[in-house]
Design an enzyme around this catalytic site. Sequence first.
Site, PDB file in Angstrom:
ATOM      1  N   SER A 130       0.826  -1.208   0.000  1.00  0.00           N
ATOM      2  CA  SER A 130       0.000   0.000   0.000  1.00  0.00           C
ATOM      3  C   SER A 130       0.857   1.253   0.000  1.00  0.00           C
ATOM      4  CB  SER A 130      -0.908   0.022   1.234  1.00  0.00           C
ATOM      5  OG  SER A 130      -1.677   1.201   1.215  1.00  0.00           O
ATOM      6  N   LYS A 184      -4.338  -7.026   3.410  1.00  0.00           N
ATOM      7  CA  LYS A 184      -4.382  -5.880   2.490  1.00  0.00           C
ATOM      8  C   LYS A 184      -5.812  -5.597   2.041  1.00  0.00           C
ATOM      9  CE  LYS A 184      -3.107  -2.492  -0.160  1.00  0.00           C
ATOM     10  NZ  LYS A 184      -3.820  -2.384  -1.359  1.00  0.00           N
ATOM     11  N   HIS A 187      -7.390  -3.765   4.782  1.00  0.00           N
ATOM     12  CA  HIS A 187      -6.849  -2.394   4.741  1.00  0.00           C
ATOM     13  C   HIS A 187      -7.671  -1.559   3.758  1.00  0.00           C
ATOM     14  CE1 HIS A 187      -4.492   0.598   2.487  1.00  0.00           C
ATOM     15  NE2 HIS A 187      -3.807   0.834   3.604  1.00  0.00           N
ATOM     16  N   ASN A 188      -7.924  -2.127   2.591  1.00  0.00           N
ATOM     17  CA  ASN A 188      -8.676  -1.392   1.577  1.00  0.00           C
ATOM     18  C   ASN A 188     -10.127  -1.178   1.990  1.00  0.00           C
ATOM     19  OD1 ASN A 188      -6.285  -1.593   0.163  1.00  0.00           O
ATOM     20  ND2 ASN A 188      -7.278  -1.957  -1.782  1.00  0.00           N
ATOM     21  N   GLU A 191     -10.085   1.634   4.148  1.00  0.00           N
ATOM     22  CA  GLU A 191      -9.856   2.797   3.267  1.00  0.00           C
ATOM     23  C   GLU A 191     -11.181   3.288   2.665  1.00  0.00           C
ATOM     24  OE1 GLU A 191      -6.643   2.169   0.321  1.00  0.00           O
ATOM     25  OE2 GLU A 191      -8.053   2.773  -1.230  1.00  0.00           O
TER      26      GLU A 191
HETATM   27  C1  6PG Z   1      -3.249   1.240  -1.626  1.00  0.00           C
HETATM   28  C2  6PG Z   1      -4.544   1.389  -2.339  1.00  0.00           C
HETATM   29  C3  6PG Z   1      -4.449   0.788  -3.693  1.00  0.00           C
HETATM   30  C4  6PG Z   1      -5.494   1.310  -4.638  1.00  0.00           C
HETATM   31  C5  6PG Z   1      -6.864   0.840  -4.320  1.00  0.00           C
HETATM   32  C6  6PG Z   1      -7.921   1.703  -4.939  1.00  0.00           C
HETATM   33  O1  6PG Z   1      -3.299   0.672  -0.561  1.00  0.00           O
HETATM   34  O2  6PG Z   1      -2.232   1.722  -2.122  1.00  0.00           O
HETATM   35  O3  6PG Z   1      -5.556   0.764  -1.626  1.00  0.00           O
HETATM   36  O4  6PG Z   1      -4.440  -0.600  -3.536  1.00  0.00           O
HETATM   37  O5  6PG Z   1      -5.460   2.685  -4.656  1.00  0.00           O
HETATM   38  O6  6PG Z   1      -6.957  -0.467  -4.829  1.00  0.00           O
HETATM   39  O7  6PG Z   1      -9.037   0.990  -4.894  1.00  0.00           O
HETATM   40  P1  6PG Z   1     -10.332   1.350  -5.673  1.00  0.00           P
HETATM   41  O8  6PG Z   1      -9.946   1.583  -7.111  1.00  0.00           O
HETATM   42  O9  6PG Z   1     -11.180   0.149  -5.482  1.00  0.00           O
HETATM   43  O10 6PG Z   1     -10.868   2.589  -5.024  1.00  0.00           O
END
Ligand code: 6PG
Length: 475
Positions: A130, A184, A187-188, A191
């Site tokens: 990430s 991960k 984590h997302n 996010e």
């Molecule tokens: C990270 C982000 C990366 C990406 C996401 C965006 O941790 O660096 O999470 O993995 O920006 O996958 O996800 P979406 O396109 O689903 O918003």
Amino acid sequence: MAEATYNFGMIGLGTMGRNLLLNMASHGVPVAGYDISAAQVALFEKEGEGKPVKGFTNLEEMVQSLTKPRAIMMLVPAGKPVDNVISNVKPFLKAGDIIIDGGNSHFTDTVLRDQALDSEGFHFFGMGISGGEEGARKGPSMMPGGDKEAYLTLKPIFEAIAAKVDGDPCVTYVGPGASGHFVKMVHNGIEYGLMQLIAETYEILRKGLQLEDAAIQQLFAKWNEGRLQSFLIEVTRDIFMVKAEGADHLLVNDIKDQARSKGTGKWTSQVAMDLEVPIPTIDMAVAMRNLSKYKSVRTEAAQLYGDKKPVLNVDQEAFLSDLEQALYFSVIVTYAQGLHLLTRASATYSYDLQLSEIAKIWRGGCIIRSTLLNDIYNAYKAEPNLENLLLDGQVSTLVQEILPATRSVVSTSLGAGIAIPALAASLTYFETFQSENMPSNLIQAQRDYFGAHTYELIGKEGVFHTNWMPLPSKP
Ligand code: 6PG
């Protein structure tokens, strides 16, 4: 054939792949990169000028340029492309070589790939990475899981390139199997939840309080100086400073209100449903990204119901102080939900996750990095088996302090007709979480009434069924 001089190979020289290799090269690791596109390879070599880097458009040559055992990372889109890359590279590899999937693969795919590659004598591990472009170049947070022996071989490289917080690298072996990709994914999910909460806060500010963009910018800047300090608030603050090209208004105001996604948030919700772990803030964030895509339907509905102008008649200064508390409250609840999912997944899949270590490596480099993660780290450090973050002593003191302001913001905003689904979901999750008695006794009675599904009784062992009919004519 090129001489075997490079210590690490990358398949996929997109933004992440290139920057990760350049990061390694800046730390003195000779690296080789492969991409099908000659333009990407050229760009990589240009960006890596003066560093120990070499680009290839021939996969076999790239593999032959690596020292043994070879370590090759794939950074390609999740799904079929990962399987294609594995089949393409395998003929050039020998047993004992290491393959790393650094993309956002679904953890169930990682399980299958792990089994298949292991049976062929290859070392394979999935590693969540990430931090986006800048993180990859200057220091990402990395979540490796699976083949521990293989990870330990590469640990010095990953520790060198990882983000550092108080001198500690934001990378650690998280656990066996597909745990790296699972962590991960969560984590997302977190996010997604945090981004939706910030967006709803913006909705309150612009529609409810009718603040100008500059005032919104200043507010996020101020909040970022306090306990809400985090990468996502920082990003939001900066977005409110960027004007549309050649115009005097902000670019953000020209962007379509249709949020895209690549799937990791949805996967988090799907898995949470499978594991029966409630994560409603994250679910709501996924649902709202989906609703945002129905622009024409929303436009039609806006005409039908009248595009309301929900104005908040409140003392602005006091309300903004409450809003900061409500956002902070919801952010805590979002992390709590995600971490609860990790706790349950760890028990179900025998991942043996150390949540304090996960909080620790999320403190820097990644998208959900925040000051709050220090407190989360301390909570799990003190009590590694904490079932839910909201049961921690310090967290509960804090939550009780900011709960009244949260209730006030949610009820005032909902009362005025402002859509704040994730803020409301965070609060109602919490209200239910802290209820010793939920109204679920009634649901059990209903299930037994129409389906003879039985129920359990307070203070009495066993399962029971009642013939609830015939209905009495009077209560
Ligand atoms: C990270 C982000 C990366 C990406 C996401 C965006 O941790 O660096 O999470 O993995 O920006 O996958 O996800 P979406 O396109 O689903 O918003």
